[in-house]
Design an enzyme around this catalytic site. Structure first.
Site, PDB file in Angstrom:
ATOM      1  N   ARG A   1     -16.541  -6.649  -1.914  1.00 24.91           N
ATOM      2  CA  ARG A   1     -15.987  -6.831  -3.261  1.00 24.91           C
ATOM      3  C   ARG A   1     -16.152  -8.247  -3.796  1.00 24.91           C
ATOM      4  NH1 ARG A   1     -10.170  -4.536  -2.635  1.00 24.91           N
ATOM      5  NH2 ARG A   1     -10.647  -4.626  -0.405  1.00 24.91           N
TER       6      ARG A   1
ATOM      7  N   LEU B   1     -11.876 -13.021  13.372  1.00 22.46           N
ATOM      8  CA  LEU B   1     -12.726 -11.910  12.943  1.00 22.46           C
ATOM      9  C   LEU B   1     -13.413 -12.260  11.626  1.00 22.46           C
ATOM     10  CD1 LEU B   1     -10.361  -8.896  13.741  1.00 22.46           C
ATOM     11  CD2 LEU B   1     -11.961 -10.132  15.231  1.00 22.46           C
TER      12      LEU B   1
HETATM   13  C1  UD1 Z   1      -6.848  -5.317   8.239  1.00 27.81           C
HETATM   14  C2  UD1 Z   1      -5.812  -4.525   9.052  1.00 27.81           C
HETATM   15  C3  UD1 Z   1      -4.609  -4.214   8.166  1.00 27.81           C
HETATM   16  C4  UD1 Z   1      -4.024  -5.522   7.646  1.00 27.81           C
HETATM   17  C5  UD1 Z   1      -5.103  -6.333   6.930  1.00 27.81           C
HETATM   18  C6  UD1 Z   1      -4.561  -7.692   6.596  1.00 27.81           C
HETATM   19  C7  UD1 Z   1      -7.107  -3.219  10.616  1.00 27.81           C
HETATM   20  C8  UD1 Z   1      -7.596  -1.862  10.992  1.00 27.81           C
HETATM   21  N1  UD1 Z   1      -6.398  -3.303   9.503  1.00 27.81           N
HETATM   22  O1  UD1 Z   1      -7.252  -4.457   7.189  1.00 27.81           O
HETATM   23  O2  UD1 Z   1      -3.628  -3.502   8.901  1.00 27.81           O
HETATM   24  O3  UD1 Z   1      -2.948  -5.253   6.785  1.00 27.81           O
HETATM   25  O4  UD1 Z   1      -6.257  -6.523   7.767  1.00 27.81           O
HETATM   26  O5  UD1 Z   1      -5.460  -8.383   5.768  1.00 27.81           O
HETATM   27  O6  UD1 Z   1      -7.338  -4.158  11.358  1.00 27.81           O
HETATM   28  N2  UD1 Z   1     -13.968  -7.513  10.701  1.00 27.81           N
HETATM   29  C9  UD1 Z   1     -14.897  -7.708  11.699  1.00 27.81           C
HETATM   30  N3  UD1 Z   1     -15.566  -6.649  12.208  1.00 27.81           N
HETATM   31  C10 UD1 Z   1     -15.348  -5.389  11.785  1.00 27.81           C
HETATM   32  C11 UD1 Z   1     -14.383  -5.188  10.764  1.00 27.81           C
HETATM   33  C12 UD1 Z   1     -13.709  -6.263  10.246  1.00 27.81           C
HETATM   34  O7  UD1 Z   1     -15.124  -8.844  12.122  1.00 27.81           O
HETATM   35  O8  UD1 Z   1     -15.994  -4.475  12.299  1.00 27.81           O
HETATM   36  C13 UD1 Z   1     -13.239  -8.667  10.158  1.00 27.81           C
HETATM   37  C14 UD1 Z   1     -13.416  -8.884   8.685  1.00 27.81           C
HETATM   38  O9  UD1 Z   1     -14.490  -9.766   8.425  1.00 27.81           O
HETATM   39  C15 UD1 Z   1     -12.077  -9.506   8.276  1.00 27.81           C
HETATM   40  C16 UD1 Z   1     -11.101  -8.908   9.269  1.00 27.81           C
HETATM   41  O10 UD1 Z   1     -11.863  -8.417  10.340  1.00 27.81           O
HETATM   42  O11 UD1 Z   1     -12.067 -10.897   8.441  1.00 27.81           O
HETATM   43  C17 UD1 Z   1     -10.299  -7.787   8.660  1.00 27.81           C
HETATM   44  O12 UD1 Z   1     -11.173  -6.780   8.252  1.00 27.81           O
HETATM   45  P1  UD1 Z   1     -10.952  -5.991   6.894  1.00 27.81           P
HETATM   46  O13 UD1 Z   1     -11.997  -4.978   6.760  1.00 27.81           O
HETATM   47  O14 UD1 Z   1     -10.756  -6.939   5.785  1.00 27.81           O
HETATM   48  O15 UD1 Z   1      -9.574  -5.247   7.254  1.00 27.81           O
HETATM   49  P2  UD1 Z   1      -8.524  -4.728   6.239  1.00 27.81           P
HETATM   50  O16 UD1 Z   1      -8.972  -3.431   5.732  1.00 27.81           O
HETATM   51  O17 UD1 Z   1      -8.193  -5.768   5.272  1.00 27.81           O
END
Ligand code: UD1
Ligand code: CA
Length: 493
Positions: A17, A10
């Site tokens: 940030r 992902l």
């Molecule tokens: C996510 C998890 C959380 C976990 C954390 C670990 C979810 C809902 N939550 O939270 O439980 O503890 O990771 O770091 O999954 N991304 C996409 N498309 C999207 C949204 C996100 O590709 O629509 C990717 C982001 O680029 C990133 C990853 O998914 O690489 C995680 O997304 P992020 O928004 O950082 O999730 P967290 O809030 O950190």
């Protein structure tokens, strides 16, 4: 029989940030980007296909993928509606994928391949519907919490912003690394809602859905909690860099490399160092750099994509795409630019810059020189403060110096030009024409002397004063000698 495996990374999120024009996924960390580290950690899965979900700065991320992981397929998530939405889009692109789906957040660069392998092995062995990598951390702020049922099994994963005070107190967190049964994952993703604080489809809700449906879900606890650390801003990036540095240095020291000051030694994961090399303080080894056994690097040295062979010494130097042969000596204060090739036991000394040049076995450029576009044979010596004048303002040209040549100090080699084997040149020679083997070449007119020039042309200066004092002194001595050696004084010898 191994199952069909799909890896989904992902990488579509914005990474707000980081406050950067560069995609968060592409920020570098000791030899790879954040995404590059996760791709490397996923490699041992030996997936049948690797999908990378891209969205924010998709062009940048796709270009990077083409470079570092041409086998991976980018899948566009044009609008980011959450991690569940991202995985759904990825799986829609591969309707034939069955078996195991391994999902990794793109921002966990300390994750190791062994950990991912162990997670997948445990998941496949147990035949579980979904398995999540977790860790107990001292400060779980901002992360998803692992909610266990009374018997200790996984009940669901709750995001911090949706958690009750009691759930917020849980210190076991979701690392963002998972293994799923493909069929059950597809079914659960279709049921996700965005009924949460962020209005997103959470991949994490798949666990609660599967558990509620009675499907077996499991937790795989990471043996090293730091592997699960994410990266959201540059403060965290710097902290991760420090941890990765410590891990790399510890691995190298255990393999037989001496690192005198691990706190100031920064070695990329991509660098190879052989046992019994010694790395002194304030040293950076980057990219495709290789260091042979018995070599000594540093202090205060940066090597980028540079090969150092056994027993060479590199002291206070900066080298890019150079090759430093066995037993060669570089520095202190040398700058080796791309295409520098130093043979066995050659020497590049103090305040010397080299570029696109071959220095033969045992040959030396010891002091204050620029060597550009040159080929120097064996056992030749280049005098101090010499310049290989390689550029005529339009094109670059080569200088060839033979073997056993000795060129004087302050020579200018005006390329294209050749100095033959065993030839000599005098100090200050401007070498414009080829010097045949064994010849001596000198250039420049006779030295001329203008007596009394400073006192007459620069009167009143300190130099004129000094000149006058020296002249008076000389005359006084001459007068005294004249007294002793007066004509007719036959006693003197
Ligand atoms: C996510 C998890 C959380 C976990 C954390 C670990 C979810 C809902 N939550 O939270 O439980 O503890 O990771 O770091 O999954 N991304 C996409 N498309 C999207 C949204 C996100 O590709 O629509 C990717 C982001 O680029 C990133 C990853 O998914 O690489 C995680 O997304 P992020 O928004 O950082 O999730 P967290 O809030 O950190
Ligand atoms: Ca995150």
């Amino acid at each position: 029989m191994t199952e069909d495996r799909t890896v989904v990374i992902l990488a579509a999120g914005e990474g707000k940030r980081m406050k950067s024009a560069l995609s968060k996924m592409l920020h570098p960390l000791l030899g790879r980007t954040l995404l590059g580290h996760v791709l490397a950690a996923a490699a041992p899965v030996e997936a049948d296909r690797t999908l990378v979900v891209v969205g924010h700065a998709a062009d940048q991320v796709e270009a990077h993928l083409a470079e570092v992981a041409p086998g991976a397929t980018p899948v566009l998530q044009a609008e980011q509606h959450g991690t569940g939405h991202a995985v759904r889009i990825a799986l829609d692109a591969v309707p034939d994928a069955t078996g195991t789906v391994v999902v990794l957040n793109g921002d966990v660069p300390l994750l190791r391949g062994e950990t991912v392998s162990a997670l997948v092995a445990a998941h496949e062995l147990a035949g579980t519907a979904a398995t999540v990598l977790t860790a107990e951390v001292p400060d779980p702020t901002g992360l998803g919490r692992i909610v266990r049922d009374p018997s200790g099994g996984l009940e669901r994963i709750v995001e911090e912003r949706d958690a009750s005070p009691a759930e917020k107190a849980i210190r076991e967190i979701n690392a963002g690394i998972y293994a799923f049964d493909a069929r059950l994952l597809r079914a659960a993703l279709a049921k996700l809602t965005s009924d949460n604080d962020q209005g997103e489809e959470y991949l994490t809700d798949v666990f609660g859905l599967l558990a509620a449906a009675g499907e077996p879900v499991a937790v795989h606890v990471a043996t090293v909690a730091e592997e699960t650390l994410g990266c959201n801003d540059r403060v965290e990036l710097a902290a991760l860099r420090g941890r990765l540095r410590d891990r790399i240095n510890a691995d190298l020291m255990r393999s037989g490399v001496t690192i005198l000051d691990p706190a100031t030694t920064w070695i990329d994961v991509t660098v190879a160092v052989e046992p019994d090399a010694v790395i002194d303080q304030n040293t950076q080894l980057r990219g495709a750099t290789q260091v042979g056994t018995g070599a000594t690097i540093g202090p205060d040295t940066t090597l980028i994509d540079t090969v150092v062979e056994a027993g060479a010494t590199v002291l206070r130097a900066h080298a890019v795409q150079a090759k430093i042969g066995s037993g060669a000596s570089v520095g202190p204060y040398a700058y080796l630019r791309p295409g520098t090739r130093l043979a066995h036991k050659s020497k590049i000394g103090t305040f010397v810059e080299t570029k696109n040049s071959e220095i033969g076995e045992g040959s030396k450029v010891p002091h204050l020189s620029y060597v550009g576009d040159a080929t120097i044979g064996e056992y030749s010596n280049i005098g101090a403060a010499s310049v290989f004048v390689n550029y005529d303002g339009v094109s670059k040209h080569r200088t060839v110096i033979g073997s056993h040549a000795r060129t004087g100090s302050d020579n200018m080699f005006v390329a294209p030009v050749e100095v033959g084997d065993g030839a000599y040149t005098g100090a200050g020679t401007v070498v414009r024409r080829d010097v045949p083997p064994g010849a001596l070449s000198v250039s420049g007119g006779q030295q001329r002397i203008f007596e009394g020039w400073v006192e007459s042309r620069r009167p009143g200066t300190a130099a004129a004063e000094a000149a006058r004092a020296a002249r008076d002194q000389l005359h006084a001595t001459q007068d005294a000698d004249a007294d002793v050696d007066a004509p007719g004084d036959t006693s003197s010898e």
